[in-house]
Scaffold this active site. Structure first.
Site, PDB file in Angstrom:
ATOM      1  N   ARG A  13      -0.710  -0.742  -8.519  1.00 24.16           N
ATOM      2  CA  ARG A  13      -1.990  -0.371  -8.508  1.00 24.16           C
ATOM      3  C   ARG A  13      -2.385   1.177  -8.498  1.00 24.16           C
ATOM      4  O   ARG A  13      -1.702   1.895  -7.379  1.00 24.16           O
ATOM      5  CB  ARG A  13      -2.639  -0.864  -7.241  1.00 24.16           C
ATOM      6  CG  ARG A  13      -4.193  -0.421  -6.685  1.00 24.16           C
ATOM      7  CD  ARG A  13      -4.389  -0.482  -5.267  1.00 24.16           C
ATOM      8  NE  ARG A  13      -3.819  -1.805  -4.769  1.00 24.16           N
ATOM      9  CZ  ARG A  13      -3.523  -1.884  -3.426  1.00 24.16           C
ATOM     10  NH1 ARG A  13      -3.137  -0.874  -2.768  1.00 24.16           N
ATOM     11  NH2 ARG A  13      -3.209  -3.180  -3.000  1.00 24.16           N
TER      12      ARG A  13
ATOM     13  N   ASP B  52       0.789  -1.274  -0.005  1.00 22.36           N
ATOM     14  CA  ASP B  52       0.146   0.067   0.162  1.00 22.36           C
ATOM     15  C   ASP B  52       0.853   1.292   0.100  1.00 22.36           C
ATOM     16  O   ASP B  52       1.708   1.254   0.461  1.00 22.36           O
ATOM     17  CB  ASP B  52      -0.805   0.048   1.106  1.00 22.36           C
ATOM     18  CG  ASP B  52      -1.946  -1.206   1.307  1.00 22.36           C
ATOM     19  OD1 ASP B  52      -2.230  -1.454   0.173  1.00 22.36           O
ATOM     20  OD2 ASP B  52      -2.634  -1.116   2.331  1.00 22.36           O
TER      21      ASP B  52
HETATM   22  C1  LIG Z   1      -8.360  -1.550  -3.962  1.00 16.94           C
HETATM   23  C2  LIG Z   1      -8.026  -0.307  -3.487  1.00 16.94           C
HETATM   24  C3  LIG Z   1      -6.785  -0.322  -2.974  1.00 16.94           C
HETATM   25  C4  LIG Z   1      -6.439   1.189  -2.309  1.00 16.94           C
HETATM   26  N1  LIG Z   1      -5.298   1.397  -1.774  1.00 16.94           N
HETATM   27  C5  LIG Z   1      -4.854   2.522  -1.318  1.00 16.94           C
HETATM   28  C6  LIG Z   1      -3.509   2.875  -1.004  1.00 16.94           C
HETATM   29  O1  LIG Z   1      -2.718   1.888  -0.721  1.00 16.94           O
HETATM   30  N2  LIG Z   1      -3.369   4.214  -0.549  1.00 16.94           N
HETATM   31  C7  LIG Z   1      -4.112   5.276  -0.853  1.00 16.94           C
HETATM   32  O2  LIG Z   1      -3.705   6.404  -0.513  1.00 16.94           O
HETATM   33  N3  LIG Z   1      -5.614   5.012  -0.971  1.00 16.94           N
HETATM   34  C8  LIG Z   1      -5.932   3.773  -1.380  1.00 16.94           C
HETATM   35  N4  LIG Z   1      -7.140   3.454  -1.741  1.00 16.94           N
HETATM   36  C9  LIG Z   1      -8.006   4.614  -1.715  1.00 16.94           C
HETATM   37  C10 LIG Z   1      -8.196   5.486  -2.796  1.00 16.94           C
HETATM   38  O3  LIG Z   1      -7.043   6.364  -2.861  1.00 16.94           O
HETATM   39  C11 LIG Z   1      -9.268   6.537  -2.822  1.00 16.94           C
HETATM   40  O4  LIG Z   1      -9.319   7.110  -1.762  1.00 16.94           O
HETATM   41  C12 LIG Z   1     -10.873   5.826  -2.871  1.00 16.94           C
HETATM   42  O5  LIG Z   1     -10.706   4.558  -3.862  1.00 16.94           O
HETATM   43  C13 LIG Z   1     -11.832   6.547  -3.051  1.00 16.94           C
HETATM   44  O6  LIG Z   1     -11.831   7.305  -4.437  1.00 16.94           O
HETATM   45  P1  LIG Z   1     -12.177   6.689  -5.577  1.00 16.94           P
HETATM   46  O7  LIG Z   1     -11.183   6.309  -6.889  1.00 16.94           O
HETATM   47  O8  LIG Z   1     -12.994   5.256  -5.668  1.00 16.94           O
HETATM   48  O9  LIG Z   1     -12.985   7.780  -6.544  1.00 16.94           O
HETATM   49  P2  LIG Z   1     -14.108   9.097  -5.864  1.00 16.94           P
HETATM   50  O10 LIG Z   1     -13.973  10.074  -6.947  1.00 16.94           O
HETATM   51  O11 LIG Z   1     -13.862   9.082  -4.298  1.00 16.94           O
HETATM   52  O12 LIG Z   1     -15.397   7.808  -6.429  1.00 16.94           O
HETATM   53  C14 LIG Z   1     -15.945   7.728  -7.221  1.00 16.94           C
HETATM   54  C15 LIG Z   1     -17.282   7.262  -7.050  1.00 16.94           C
HETATM   55  O13 LIG Z   1     -17.408   6.001  -6.491  1.00 16.94           O
HETATM   56  C16 LIG Z   1     -18.407   6.040  -5.349  1.00 16.94           C
HETATM   57  N5  LIG Z   1     -17.632   5.850  -4.146  1.00 16.94           N
HETATM   58  C17 LIG Z   1     -16.491   5.945  -3.934  1.00 16.94           C
HETATM   59  N6  LIG Z   1     -16.145   5.844  -2.614  1.00 16.94           N
HETATM   60  C18 LIG Z   1     -17.048   5.237  -2.288  1.00 16.94           C
HETATM   61  C19 LIG Z   1     -17.437   4.718  -0.741  1.00 16.94           C
HETATM   62  N7  LIG Z   1     -16.435   4.819   0.174  1.00 16.94           N
HETATM   63  N8  LIG Z   1     -18.475   4.474  -0.454  1.00 16.94           N
HETATM   64  C20 LIG Z   1     -19.618   4.634  -1.421  1.00 16.94           C
HETATM   65  N9  LIG Z   1     -19.457   4.906  -2.700  1.00 16.94           N
HETATM   66  C21 LIG Z   1     -17.958   5.168  -3.217  1.00 16.94           C
HETATM   67  C22 LIG Z   1     -19.241   7.167  -5.507  1.00 16.94           C
HETATM   68  O14 LIG Z   1     -20.261   7.192  -6.252  1.00 16.94           O
HETATM   69  C23 LIG Z   1     -18.105   7.974  -6.142  1.00 16.94           C
HETATM   70  O15 LIG Z   1     -18.788   9.235  -6.856  1.00 16.94           O
HETATM   71  C24 LIG Z   1      -7.255   2.266  -2.198  1.00 16.94           C
HETATM   72  C25 LIG Z   1      -8.760   1.900  -3.061  1.00 16.94           C
HETATM   73  C26 LIG Z   1      -9.016   0.762  -3.490  1.00 16.94           C
HETATM   74  C27 LIG Z   1     -10.411   0.721  -4.204  1.00 16.94           C
END
Ligand SMILES: Cc1cc2nc3c(=O)[nH]c(=O)nc-3n(C[C@H](O)[C@H](O)[C@H](O)COP(=O)(O)OP(=O)(O)OC[C@H]3O[C@@H](n4cnc5c(N)ncnc54)[C@H](O)[C@@H]3O)c2cc1C
Length: 275
Positions: free
Chosen positions: A148, A98
Protein backbone atom coordinates in the site's frame (compact mmCIF):
# COMPACT_ATOMS: atom_id res chain seq x y z
CA UNK A 1 -14.96 7.51 12.21
CA UNK A 2 -18.30 5.71 12.25
CA UNK A 3 -18.05 5.04 16.01
CA UNK A 4 -15.88 3.78 18.83
CA UNK A 5 -16.57 0.08 18.50
CA UNK A 6 -16.02 -2.53 15.84
CA UNK A 7 -19.78 -3.06 15.47
CA UNK A 8 -20.28 0.40 13.99
CA UNK A 9 -17.33 -0.15 11.63
CA UNK A 10 -18.74 -3.50 10.48
CA UNK A 11 -22.14 -1.90 9.84
CA UNK A 12 -20.53 0.91 7.83
CA UNK A 13 -18.69 -1.68 5.71
CA UNK A 14 -21.96 -3.38 4.88
CA UNK A 15 -23.46 -0.15 3.55
CA UNK A 16 -20.41 0.52 1.34
CA UNK A 17 -20.71 -2.88 -0.29
CA UNK A 18 -23.88 -1.69 -2.00
CA UNK A 19 -21.72 0.93 -3.76
CA UNK A 20 -19.13 -1.65 -4.77
CA UNK A 21 -16.63 -0.38 -2.17
CA UNK A 22 -14.67 -2.89 -0.08
CA UNK A 23 -13.41 -2.16 3.44
CA UNK A 24 -10.36 -2.34 5.63
CA UNK A 25 -10.59 -2.02 9.42
CA UNK A 26 -8.12 -0.54 11.83
CA UNK A 27 -8.54 -0.16 15.55
CA UNK A 28 -7.03 3.11 16.70
CA UNK A 29 -4.16 2.97 19.13
CA UNK A 30 -0.38 2.73 19.07
CA UNK A 31 2.68 2.11 21.28
CA UNK A 32 1.35 -0.30 23.87
CA UNK A 33 3.70 -0.70 26.85
CA UNK A 34 3.37 -4.34 27.86
CA UNK A 35 2.95 -7.79 26.39
CA UNK A 36 -0.57 -8.28 27.80
CA UNK A 37 -1.89 -5.18 26.04
CA UNK A 38 -0.31 -6.33 22.78
CA UNK A 39 -1.88 -9.78 23.11
CA UNK A 40 -5.28 -8.20 23.83
CA UNK A 41 -4.98 -6.20 20.59
CA UNK A 42 -4.03 -9.34 18.63
CA UNK A 43 -6.95 -11.25 20.19
CA UNK A 44 -9.29 -8.42 19.26
CA UNK A 45 -8.19 -8.61 15.61
CA UNK A 46 -8.51 -12.42 15.62
CA UNK A 47 -12.12 -12.02 16.74
CA UNK A 48 -12.70 -9.35 14.12
CA UNK A 49 -11.37 -11.64 11.37
CA UNK A 50 -13.86 -14.29 12.53
CA UNK A 51 -16.73 -11.79 12.38
CA UNK A 52 -15.67 -10.59 8.92
CA UNK A 53 -15.73 -14.22 7.74
CA UNK A 54 -19.10 -14.95 9.42
CA UNK A 55 -20.68 -11.90 7.80
CA UNK A 56 -19.08 -12.62 4.44
CA UNK A 57 -17.73 -9.06 4.17
CA UNK A 58 -15.18 -8.01 1.55
CA UNK A 59 -13.03 -6.58 4.33
CA UNK A 60 -9.44 -6.79 5.55
CA UNK A 61 -7.54 -5.55 8.57
CA UNK A 62 -4.63 -3.13 8.88
CA UNK A 63 -2.52 -3.12 12.03
CA UNK A 64 0.25 -1.02 13.56
CA UNK A 65 3.38 -2.87 14.78
CA UNK A 66 3.62 -0.70 17.91
CA UNK A 67 0.03 -1.59 18.77
CA UNK A 68 1.12 -5.25 18.66
CA UNK A 69 3.93 -4.54 21.12
CA UNK A 70 6.87 -3.71 18.83
CA UNK A 71 8.44 -1.47 21.52
CA UNK A 72 8.20 -4.29 24.06
CA UNK A 73 9.27 -7.35 22.04
CA UNK A 74 9.54 -7.27 18.23
CA UNK A 75 9.73 -11.09 18.06
CA UNK A 76 6.35 -11.29 19.78
CA UNK A 77 4.93 -8.73 17.35
CA UNK A 78 5.98 -10.94 14.46
CA UNK A 79 4.37 -13.93 16.20
CA UNK A 80 1.11 -11.96 16.57
CA UNK A 81 1.20 -10.99 12.89
CA UNK A 82 1.79 -14.63 11.93
CA UNK A 83 -1.24 -15.72 13.98
CA UNK A 84 -3.36 -13.02 12.34
CA UNK A 85 -2.16 -14.00 8.87
CA UNK A 86 -3.00 -17.66 9.53
CA UNK A 87 -6.53 -16.79 10.68
CA UNK A 88 -7.04 -14.42 7.73
CA UNK A 89 -5.82 -17.03 5.24
CA UNK A 90 -8.64 -19.35 6.28
CA UNK A 91 -11.12 -16.90 4.72
CA UNK A 92 -8.85 -15.67 1.90
CA UNK A 93 -8.13 -12.25 3.46
CA UNK A 94 -5.01 -10.11 3.61
CA UNK A 95 -3.49 -8.65 6.78
CA UNK A 96 -1.93 -5.24 6.19
CA UNK A 97 0.93 -3.82 8.26
CA UNK A 98 0.86 -0.03 8.68
CA UNK A 99 4.07 1.98 8.46
CA UNK A 100 4.78 4.25 11.42
CA UNK A 101 7.40 6.96 12.09
CA UNK A 102 10.94 6.69 10.70
CA UNK A 103 12.56 4.99 13.77
CA UNK A 104 10.36 1.97 12.99
CA UNK A 105 10.80 1.76 9.23
CA UNK A 106 13.86 -0.52 8.91
CA UNK A 107 12.53 -2.89 11.59
CA UNK A 108 9.09 -3.01 10.00
CA UNK A 109 10.43 -3.71 6.50
CA UNK A 110 12.67 -6.49 7.89
CA UNK A 111 9.74 -7.91 9.88
CA UNK A 112 7.57 -7.91 6.76
CA UNK A 113 10.28 -9.82 4.85
CA UNK A 114 10.07 -12.58 7.46
CA UNK A 115 6.28 -12.47 7.67
CA UNK A 116 5.82 -12.59 3.92
CA UNK A 117 8.15 -15.59 3.58
CA UNK A 118 5.57 -17.80 5.32
CA UNK A 119 2.39 -15.81 4.68
CA UNK A 120 1.66 -14.56 1.17
CA UNK A 121 -1.63 -13.02 2.37
CA UNK A 122 0.17 -10.09 4.02
CA UNK A 123 0.85 -6.56 2.84
CA UNK A 124 2.99 -3.61 3.90
CA UNK A 125 2.50 0.14 3.73
CA UNK A 126 5.37 2.17 2.20
CA UNK A 127 5.66 5.97 2.44
CA UNK A 128 6.51 8.04 -0.65
CA UNK A 129 7.91 10.95 1.40
CA UNK A 130 10.87 8.85 2.56
CA UNK A 131 13.99 8.97 0.39
CA UNK A 132 14.75 5.34 1.29
CA UNK A 133 11.46 3.95 -0.04
CA UNK A 134 12.63 3.39 -3.64
CA UNK A 135 15.35 1.11 -2.21
CA UNK A 136 12.88 -0.64 0.10
CA UNK A 137 10.59 -1.31 -2.83
CA UNK A 138 13.40 -2.85 -4.89
CA UNK A 139 14.29 -4.97 -1.87
CA UNK A 140 10.71 -6.21 -1.49
CA UNK A 141 9.67 -6.74 -5.13
CA UNK A 142 11.39 -10.15 -5.43
CA UNK A 143 9.04 -11.35 -2.65
CA UNK A 144 5.95 -10.67 -4.83
CA UNK A 145 4.66 -8.36 -2.11
CA UNK A 146 1.39 -6.58 -1.48
CA UNK A 147 2.19 -2.89 -1.07
CA UNK A 148 0.00 0.00 0.00
CA UNK A 149 1.65 3.21 -1.15
CA UNK A 150 0.88 6.36 0.86
CA UNK A 151 2.47 9.81 0.98
CA UNK A 152 3.30 9.45 4.71
CA UNK A 153 1.67 10.90 7.81
CA UNK A 154 4.51 11.71 10.25
CA UNK A 155 6.70 14.82 10.56
CA UNK A 156 10.08 13.68 9.20
CA UNK A 157 13.28 15.75 8.69
CA UNK A 158 14.64 16.81 5.29
CA UNK A 159 17.68 14.48 5.53
CA UNK A 160 15.42 11.47 5.21
CA UNK A 161 12.18 12.79 3.71
CA UNK A 162 11.11 14.91 0.76
CA UNK A 163 9.49 18.05 2.09
CA UNK A 164 7.71 19.68 -0.84
CA UNK A 165 4.40 18.49 -2.16
CA UNK A 166 5.90 18.44 -5.65
CA UNK A 167 8.74 16.09 -4.62
CA UNK A 168 6.49 13.77 -2.59
CA UNK A 169 3.95 13.53 -5.40
CA UNK A 170 6.69 12.90 -8.02
CA UNK A 171 8.15 10.12 -5.88
CA UNK A 172 4.66 8.70 -5.32
CA UNK A 173 4.06 8.36 -9.06
CA UNK A 174 7.58 7.00 -9.69
CA UNK A 175 7.11 4.31 -7.02
CA UNK A 176 3.67 3.38 -8.32
CA UNK A 177 5.06 3.11 -11.86
CA UNK A 178 7.90 0.86 -10.60
CA UNK A 179 5.27 -1.47 -9.17
CA UNK A 180 3.21 -1.41 -12.38
CA UNK A 181 6.32 -2.19 -14.41
CA UNK A 182 7.10 -5.10 -12.11
CA UNK A 183 3.52 -6.38 -12.53
CA UNK A 184 3.85 -5.95 -16.31
CA UNK A 185 7.08 -7.97 -16.19
CA UNK A 186 5.23 -10.84 -14.52
CA UNK A 187 5.79 -10.13 -10.84
CA UNK A 188 2.77 -10.83 -8.69
CA UNK A 189 2.70 -7.50 -6.87
CA UNK A 190 -0.61 -6.36 -5.38
CA UNK A 191 -0.75 -2.57 -5.50
CA UNK A 192 -2.81 -0.36 -3.20
CA UNK A 193 -2.83 3.41 -3.68
CA UNK A 194 -3.63 4.83 -0.23
CA UNK A 195 -4.38 8.42 -1.18
CA UNK A 196 -7.23 10.90 -1.55
CA UNK A 197 -5.25 12.64 -4.27
CA UNK A 198 -7.43 11.70 -7.20
CA UNK A 199 -5.08 13.55 -9.57
CA UNK A 200 -2.32 11.09 -8.63
CA UNK A 201 -4.67 8.12 -9.01
CA UNK A 202 -5.50 9.32 -12.51
CA UNK A 203 -1.83 9.77 -13.38
CA UNK A 204 -1.06 6.23 -12.20
CA UNK A 205 -4.05 4.93 -14.20
CA UNK A 206 -2.62 6.60 -17.32
CA UNK A 207 0.74 4.92 -16.77
CA UNK A 208 -1.03 1.60 -16.26
CA UNK A 209 -2.86 2.09 -19.57
CA UNK A 210 0.40 2.93 -21.35
CA UNK A 211 1.84 -0.34 -20.03
CA UNK A 212 -1.16 -2.28 -21.31
CA UNK A 213 -2.59 -2.81 -17.81
CA UNK A 214 -6.12 -1.81 -16.90
CA UNK A 215 -7.33 0.29 -13.98
CA UNK A 216 -8.00 -2.85 -11.94
CA UNK A 217 -4.23 -3.44 -11.81
CA UNK A 218 -4.32 -1.49 -8.55
CA UNK A 219 -6.72 -0.71 -5.73
CA UNK A 220 -7.59 2.81 -4.54
CA UNK A 221 -7.74 3.10 -0.75
CA UNK A 222 -9.18 6.10 1.07
CA UNK A 223 -10.27 6.89 4.62
CA UNK A 224 -13.86 6.55 5.77
CA UNK A 225 -15.73 9.84 5.44
CA UNK A 226 -13.23 11.57 3.15
CA UNK A 227 -14.04 12.23 -0.48
CA UNK A 228 -16.88 9.70 -0.40
CA UNK A 229 -18.28 11.17 -3.61
CA UNK A 230 -14.97 10.50 -5.36
CA UNK A 231 -14.80 7.00 -3.86
CA UNK A 232 -18.22 6.19 -5.30
CA UNK A 233 -17.40 7.78 -8.66
CA UNK A 234 -14.14 5.79 -8.96
CA UNK A 235 -16.00 2.57 -8.07
CA UNK A 236 -18.66 3.33 -10.69
CA UNK A 237 -15.92 3.93 -13.26
CA UNK A 238 -14.52 0.47 -12.65
CA UNK A 239 -11.67 1.16 -10.24
CA UNK A 240 -11.27 -1.19 -7.30
CA UNK A 241 -11.93 0.96 -4.22
CA UNK A 242 -11.43 0.10 -0.55
CA UNK A 243 -12.41 2.28 2.39
CA UNK A 244 -10.21 2.31 5.51
CA UNK A 245 -12.56 2.41 8.48
CA UNK A 246 -10.91 3.40 11.78
CA UNK A 247 -12.67 2.87 15.09
CA UNK A 248 -11.81 2.80 18.77
CA UNK A 249 -11.33 5.00 21.77
CA UNK A 250 -7.74 6.02 21.00
CA UNK A 251 -8.86 8.55 18.41
CA UNK A 252 -6.84 11.52 19.69
CA UNK A 253 -3.32 10.91 18.18
CA UNK A 254 -4.91 9.68 14.97
CA UNK A 255 -7.11 12.72 14.71
CA UNK A 256 -4.17 15.05 15.47
CA UNK A 257 -2.23 13.59 12.54
CA UNK A 258 -5.21 14.06 10.24
CA UNK A 259 -5.43 17.63 11.54
CA UNK A 260 -1.74 18.29 10.93
CA UNK A 261 -2.21 17.10 7.38
CA UNK A 262 -5.13 19.35 6.79
CA UNK A 263 -6.28 22.08 9.18
CA UNK A 264 -9.57 22.25 7.25
CA UNK A 265 -10.38 18.97 9.04
CA UNK A 266 -11.33 20.97 12.14
CA UNK A 267 -14.22 22.46 10.21
CA UNK A 268 -14.92 19.09 8.66
CA UNK A 269 -15.16 17.48 12.12
CA UNK A 270 -17.20 20.32 13.60
CA UNK A 271 -19.67 20.06 10.75
CA UNK A 272 -20.26 16.41 11.71
CA UNK A 273 -21.42 17.60 15.15
CA UNK A 274 -24.13 19.84 13.72
CA UNK A 275 -27.66 18.44 13.59
C1 LIG B 1 -5.95 3.76 3.24
C2 LIG B 1 -4.88 4.60 3.86
C3 LIG B 1 -3.92 4.01 4.67
C4 LIG B 1 -2.91 4.79 5.24
N1 LIG B 1 -1.94 4.19 5.98
C5 LIG B 1 -0.87 4.91 6.39
C6 LIG B 1 0.23 4.30 7.04
O1 LIG B 1 0.24 3.09 7.31
N2 LIG B 1 1.29 5.07 7.37
C7 LIG B 1 1.33 6.42 7.10
O2 LIG B 1 2.34 7.07 7.38
N3 LIG B 1 0.29 7.03 6.52
C8 LIG B 1 -0.81 6.32 6.16
N4 LIG B 1 -1.86 6.96 5.55
C9 LIG B 1 -1.91 8.44 5.52
C10 LIG B 1 -1.15 9.02 4.33
O3 LIG B 1 0.24 8.85 4.51
C11 LIG B 1 -1.43 10.51 4.16
O4 LIG B 1 -0.98 11.18 5.29
C12 LIG B 1 -2.90 10.85 3.94
O5 LIG B 1 -3.52 9.93 3.11
C13 LIG B 1 -3.05 12.26 3.29
O6 LIG B 1 -2.37 12.30 2.05
P1 LIG B 1 -3.09 12.12 0.62
O7 LIG B 1 -2.33 11.11 -0.14
O8 LIG B 1 -4.52 11.87 0.75
O9 LIG B 1 -2.78 13.46 -0.17
P2 LIG B 1 -2.93 14.99 0.21
O10 LIG B 1 -2.02 15.68 -0.72
O11 LIG B 1 -2.79 15.21 1.67
O12 LIG B 1 -4.43 15.27 -0.18
C14 LIG B 1 -4.90 15.26 -1.50
C15 LIG B 1 -6.26 15.92 -1.51
O13 LIG B 1 -7.19 15.02 -0.86
C16 LIG B 1 -8.03 15.74 0.01
N5 LIG B 1 -7.78 15.30 1.38
C17 LIG B 1 -6.66 14.68 1.82
N6 LIG B 1 -6.75 14.39 3.12
C18 LIG B 1 -7.95 14.86 3.50
C19 LIG B 1 -8.62 14.87 4.74
N7 LIG B 1 -8.06 14.33 5.84
N8 LIG B 1 -9.84 15.46 4.81
C20 LIG B 1 -10.41 15.99 3.71
N9 LIG B 1 -9.81 16.00 2.49
C21 LIG B 1 -8.61 15.45 2.40
C22 LIG B 1 -7.71 17.19 -0.16
O14 LIG B 1 -8.56 17.76 -1.12
C23 LIG B 1 -6.32 17.21 -0.71
O15 LIG B 1 -6.04 18.31 -1.51
C24 LIG B 1 -2.89 6.21 5.00
C25 LIG B 1 -3.85 6.79 4.19
C26 LIG B 1 -4.84 6.02 3.63
C27 LIG B 1 -5.87 6.69 2.78
Amino acid sequence: MPGEDAGAALDAAKTFEADGIASMFTRLGENVTNADEAKAVADHYLGLLDTIAERGLDAEISVKPTQLGYDVDPAETLAHLQRLAERAAASGKTVWVDMEGSPYVEGTVAMYERLRAGHPNTGLCLQAYLRRTAGDLQRLLPLDPSIRLVKGAYAEPAEIAYQSRHDVDANYVALAVSMLEAARAGRSVAIGLGTHDVRLVEQVAEHAGALGLDKRAFEVEMLYGIRMGEQRRLAREGFRVRDLIAYGEAWYPWYMRRLAERPANVLFALRQLLP
